[in-house]
Design a protein around this motif. Sequence first.
Motif, PDB file in Angstrom:
ATOM      1  N   ALA A 269       0.797  -1.156   0.043  1.00 22.13           N
ATOM      2  CA  ALA A 269      -0.095   0.015   0.196  1.00 22.13           C
ATOM      3  C   ALA A 269       0.870   1.300   0.060  1.00 22.13           C
ATOM      4  N   GLY A 270       2.233   1.189  -0.044  1.00 27.24           N
ATOM      5  CA  GLY A 270       2.894   2.374  -0.093  1.00 27.24           C
ATOM      6  C   GLY A 270       3.099   2.921   1.433  1.00 27.24           C
ATOM      7  N   VAL A 271       2.971   2.138   2.387  1.00 31.46           N
ATOM      8  CA  VAL A 271       3.139   2.893   3.725  1.00 31.46           C
ATOM      9  C   VAL A 271       4.313   2.596   4.313  1.00 31.46           C
ATOM     10  N   ALA A 272       5.170   3.539   4.573  1.00 36.49           N
ATOM     11  CA  ALA A 272       6.566   3.414   5.237  1.00 36.49           C
ATOM     12  C   ALA A 272       6.583   2.846   6.614  1.00 36.49           C
ATOM     13  N   VAL A 273       7.538   1.840   6.626  1.00 36.79           N
ATOM     14  CA  VAL A 273       7.582   1.202   7.877  1.00 36.79           C
ATOM     15  C   VAL A 273       9.298   1.376   8.220  1.00 36.79           C
ATOM     16  N   PRO A 274       9.539   1.869   9.429  1.00 44.58           N
ATOM     17  CA  PRO A 274       8.744   2.479  10.392  1.00 44.58           C
ATOM     18  C   PRO A 274       8.347   4.071  10.225  1.00 44.58           C
ATOM     19  N   GLY A 275       8.469   4.548   9.145  1.00 39.58           N
ATOM     20  CA  GLY A 275       8.316   6.039   9.008  1.00 39.58           C
ATOM     21  C   GLY A 275       6.949   6.662   9.341  1.00 39.58           C
ATOM     22  N   GLU A 276       6.050   5.652   8.878  1.00 40.50           N
ATOM     23  CA  GLU A 276       4.456   6.001   9.115  1.00 40.50           C
ATOM     24  C   GLU A 276       3.967   5.115  10.089  1.00 40.50           C
ATOM     25  N   VAL A 277       4.511   3.966  10.041  1.00 35.90           N
ATOM     26  CA  VAL A 277       3.857   3.008  11.108  1.00 35.90           C
ATOM     27  C   VAL A 277       4.895   1.984  11.549  1.00 35.90           C
ATOM     28  N   SER A 278       5.080   1.814  12.756  1.00 32.74           N
ATOM     29  CA  SER A 278       5.902   0.925  13.519  1.00 32.74           C
ATOM     30  C   SER A 278       5.314  -0.258  13.627  1.00 32.74           C
ATOM     31  N   VAL A 279       6.016  -1.412  13.510  1.00 35.20           N
ATOM     32  CA  VAL A 279       5.523  -3.006  13.540  1.00 35.20           C
ATOM     33  C   VAL A 279       6.412  -3.894  14.433  1.00 35.20           C
ATOM     34  N   VAL A 280       5.844  -4.571  15.076  1.00 35.88           N
ATOM     35  CA  VAL A 280       6.340  -5.301  16.055  1.00 35.88           C
ATOM     36  C   VAL A 280       5.904  -6.794  16.294  1.00 35.88           C
ATOM     37  N   GLY A 281       6.303  -7.876  15.980  1.00 31.98           N
ATOM     38  CA  GLY A 281       6.220  -9.216  16.225  1.00 31.98           C
ATOM     39  C   GLY A 281       6.500  -9.803  17.521  1.00 31.98           C
ATOM     40  N   TYR A 282       6.464 -11.237  17.674  1.00 34.24           N
ATOM     41  CA  TYR A 282       6.630 -11.843  18.878  1.00 34.24           C
ATOM     42  C   TYR A 282       7.341 -13.425  18.526  1.00 34.24           C
ATOM     43  N   ASP A 283       8.442 -13.785  18.858  1.00 35.64           N
ATOM     44  CA  ASP A 283       9.100 -14.762  18.838  1.00 35.64           C
ATOM     45  C   ASP A 283      10.498 -15.007  18.773  1.00 35.64           C
ATOM     46  N   ASP A 284      10.764 -13.899  17.878  1.00 33.59           N
ATOM     47  CA  ASP A 284      12.261 -13.709  17.322  1.00 33.59           C
ATOM     48  C   ASP A 284      12.505 -14.914  16.679  1.00 33.59           C
ATOM     49  N   ASP A 285      11.785 -15.542  15.484  1.00 31.67           N
ATOM     50  CA  ASP A 285      12.019 -16.525  14.812  1.00 31.67           C
ATOM     51  C   ASP A 285      13.104 -16.554  13.821  1.00 31.67           C
ATOM     52  N   THR A 286      13.510 -17.214  12.980  1.00 27.66           N
ATOM     53  CA  THR A 286      14.293 -17.008  12.021  1.00 27.66           C
ATOM     54  C   THR A 286      14.110 -16.279  10.834  1.00 27.66           C
ATOM     55  N   LEU A 287      13.004 -16.250  10.636  1.00 27.42           N
ATOM     56  CA  LEU A 287      12.399 -15.114   9.620  1.00 27.42           C
ATOM     57  C   LEU A 287      12.556 -13.689   9.962  1.00 27.42           C
ATOM     58  N   SER A 288      12.228 -13.512  11.151  1.00 22.05           N
ATOM     59  CA  SER A 288      12.271 -12.136  11.519  1.00 22.05           C
ATOM     60  C   SER A 288      13.602 -11.395  11.610  1.00 22.05           C
ATOM     61  N   ARG A 289      14.748 -12.268  11.382  1.00 21.25           N
ATOM     62  CA  ARG A 289      15.931 -11.818  11.508  1.00 21.25           C
ATOM     63  C   ARG A 289      16.643 -11.595  10.071  1.00 21.25           C
ATOM     64  N   LEU A 290      15.553 -12.090   8.958  1.00 19.56           N
ATOM     65  CA  LEU A 290      16.244 -11.808   7.790  1.00 19.56           C
ATOM     66  C   LEU A 290      16.290 -10.277   7.499  1.00 19.56           C
ATOM     67  N   SER A 291      17.186 -10.047   6.575  1.00 18.04           N
ATOM     68  CA  SER A 291      17.446  -8.486   6.277  1.00 18.04           C
ATOM     69  C   SER A 291      16.321  -7.644   5.733  1.00 18.04           C
ATOM     70  N   CYS A 292      15.496  -8.732   4.951  1.00 24.38           N
ATOM     71  CA  CYS A 292      14.375  -7.949   4.019  1.00 24.38           C
ATOM     72  C   CYS A 292      13.263  -7.777   4.984  1.00 24.38           C
ATOM     73  N   PHE A 293      13.169  -8.271   6.312  1.00 25.67           N
ATOM     74  CA  PHE A 293      12.164  -8.002   7.371  1.00 25.67           C
ATOM     75  C   PHE A 293      12.683  -7.032   8.207  1.00 25.67           C
ATOM     76  N   VAL A 334      13.796  -7.260  21.253  1.00 22.76           N
ATOM     77  CA  VAL A 334      14.686  -7.439  20.263  1.00 22.76           C
ATOM     78  C   VAL A 334      14.531  -6.082  19.291  1.00 22.76           C
ATOM     79  N   ILE A 335      15.013  -5.062  19.363  1.00 19.95           N
ATOM     80  CA  ILE A 335      14.862  -3.837  18.561  1.00 19.95           C
ATOM     81  C   ILE A 335      15.464  -4.088  17.295  1.00 19.95           C
ATOM     82  N   ARG A 336      14.953  -3.969  16.179  1.00 21.14           N
ATOM     83  CA  ARG A 336      15.510  -4.077  14.857  1.00 21.14           C
ATOM     84  C   ARG A 336      14.999  -2.716  14.044  1.00 21.14           C
ATOM     85  N   GLY A 337      14.689  -2.915  12.839  1.00 20.38           N
ATOM     86  CA  GLY A 337      14.601  -1.789  11.767  1.00 20.38           C
ATOM     87  C   GLY A 337      13.031  -1.473  11.579  1.00 20.38           C
ATOM     88  N   THR A 338      12.149  -2.038  12.408  1.00 21.49           N
ATOM     89  CA  THR A 338      10.619  -1.750  12.056  1.00 21.49           C
ATOM     90  C   THR A 338       9.942  -0.896  13.174  1.00 21.49           C
TER      91      THR A 338
END
Length: 344
Positions: A269-293, A334-338
Amino acid sequence: MGDIGSARRPNGTNKRPRLEDVAARVGVSTASVSLVLRGVPGPSERTRQRVLKAAAELGYQVDRTASLLASRRTRLLGVMVDIHSPFHAELVEHLHTAAEEVGYDLVLSTLTSTRDEHTAVETLLAFRSEALILLGPTLPADTLAALDRKAPVIAVGRRIADAGLDVVRTADDEGVGRIVDHLVGRGHRAITYVGGGKGVIATDRRRGYHTAMRRHGLGAHIRVLRGDHTEAAGERAARQLLDGAGPPTAVVAFNDQCAIGVLTALSRAGVAVPGEVSVVGYDDDTLSRLSCFNLTTVSQNAREQARHAVAAAVERLDEGRTEPREVVLTPHLVIRGTMAEPAA
């Protein structure tokens, strides 16, 4: 070049050395050799050294299968795992390591869209698993208690009150509360939560969100959207947010998969993360650590959960512990880029 299978052993024959061969080499009984090789007290230190030296010279290796059959034990820990969960996959890897360190192995039985917990558990019992390590079980507490009478049950990841079972978990409500605390500390007020459906784990995390929001005086901003543990649920929730008026400045999802679904929908939708909306998950699984996320999330400390789960099983099986025990680990953010401060 000779056949690999015909390579001669250190004793000069093609025959697999036996316990009797080691005993004959040293001049002691097979019972003494067995005690030494099993590390059981009894033989003198001199005898131990002679037996170990002879076993090495002969190339003798303990026949683990025969030993287990003789003792009527399998030394197998049965693990029920959701095949769709990256976090469960990581737990299994750590469980393997922890089990091998104490002389056990794992049998895995999977949950799929067509294979429920009852079937998975029956398979584990059919393979003579000595204890059951169940990852995120949803079976009723009384059903789990009945299973525990067949084989020790260790429930991982789920709070089970008054069931008389061993439990290893993190404080899920506290974990989500830490997310909200951090977001509020960075200036967020409109924080939406995407739930995980029914079940104890989902309930605990949702309660953590409600409690933290009220603690910060943000009860009027509480908003929970229906979701589950899948990426598809996160995408649906994000589209619902985008269709409404005044989207939140932050979204907290039930788990990392759901959060990745939120990220995907916002990106489309063209919404910037984290510029417009911050997003946080739960588990710290292997996918969350990928640079694309590069997803900000909460770690449940999979390695420690696995270590405690295996230790609980060994205590029940080898040390005779009968009293149930609950281990509650503290989750950490675990603070990353979102995640960022809300836009002005």
